[in-house]
Design an enzyme around this catalytic site. Structure first.
Site, PDB file in Angstrom:
ATOM      1  CG  HIS A  16      38.639  51.842  39.651  1.00  0.00           C
ATOM      2  ND1 HIS A  16      38.444  52.720  40.886  1.00  0.00           N
ATOM      3  CD2 HIS A  16      38.499  50.664  40.247  1.00  0.00           C
ATOM      4  CE1 HIS A  16      38.234  51.751  41.617  1.00  0.00           C
ATOM      5  NE2 HIS A  16      38.020  50.429  42.287  1.00  0.00           N
ATOM      6  CG  ASP A  21      37.232  51.159  27.045  1.00  0.00           C
ATOM      7  OD1 ASP A  21      37.581  51.775  28.229  1.00  0.00           O
ATOM      8  OD2 ASP A  21      36.986  51.285  26.527  1.00  0.00           O
TER       9      ASP A  21
HETATM   10 NI    NI Z   1      37.766  48.866  43.363  1.00  0.00          NI
END
Ligand code: NI
Length: 132
Positions: free
Chosen positions: A39, A77
């Site tokens: 995502h 990250d």
């Molecule tokens: Ni997900």
């Protein structure tokens, strides 16, 4: 109440799969999210306080961004949360769990009682918010 919000973005992958459930149950509960996927998250951190009479600020936004980068962004990250970050081996990296874990990390470094809300957007259509 006076608040100030900093927005940052990061990317990471995760898999929503509870080993206590069967493969079938995992697919039923988590659907396609039971497979590894990623995502582009949007994190908003809101602090509360008063505007300092000399600076006009609750907190310098550069300072707030540094806390977020040091505690959250550098940590997650471009990582695979499920495999790379131990806490998410024990706690499913749902957007709800992520926002609560982020809260605990930021609360510990920000000035006492300054953290007001954390919002974590996982997709354009879903987000979790936590206020402690
Ligand atoms: Ni997900």
């Amino acid at each position: 109440m006076l608040t100030l919000t900093k927005k940052v973005r990061f990317c990471c992958s995760h898999k929503l799969y509870n080993p206590a459930f069967s493969d079938t149950e995992n697919r039923r509960i988590f659907g396609p999210c039971s497979h590894l996927h990623g995502h582009n998250y949007v994190l908003e951190v809101t602090v509360k306080g008063t505007a300092d009479p000399h600076t006009g600020m609750i907190m310098n936004l550069n300072t707030l961004e540094k806390y977020i980068n040091d505690e959250i962004i550098d940590w997650v990250d471009h990582k695979n949360l499920t495999d790379d970050i131990p806490v998410f081996k024990e706690t499913l990296p749902t957007v709800e769990n992520m926002v609560m874990i982020f809260w605990n990390k930021l609360r510990d470094v920000l000035p006492a009682d300054s953290l007001y809300k954390i919002s974590l957007q996982e997709t354009e259509d879903n987000r979790a918010e936590y206020t402690g």
